[in-house]
Design a protein around this motif. Structure first.
Motif: not given
Length: 58
Positions: A6, A12-13, A16, A45-47, A8, A43, A49-50
């Protein structure tokens, strides 16, 4: 080593989100952007970035 799927890495971020590393750095210092520091790496969290996408910050 990050084993949490979970998260990035900074690079990577940027890929994306389709933004420059400088812009991601600017966003990363804003309150509410969840990030994890491990060693000399950051790093996201996916949330987190969302939320940046949904807020229209990118």
């Amino acid at each position: 080593m990050i084993v949490n799927a979970d998260l990035y890495s900074f690079s990577q971020a940027t890929e994306i989100l389709g933004i420059t590393p400088q812009r991601l750095f600017e966003l990363a210092v804003a309150p509410g952007v969840e990030k994890v520091h491990q060693g000399n790496s950051i790093y996201f969290a996916k949330e987190s970035l969302r939320k940046l996408v949904l807020r229209g910050d990118v």
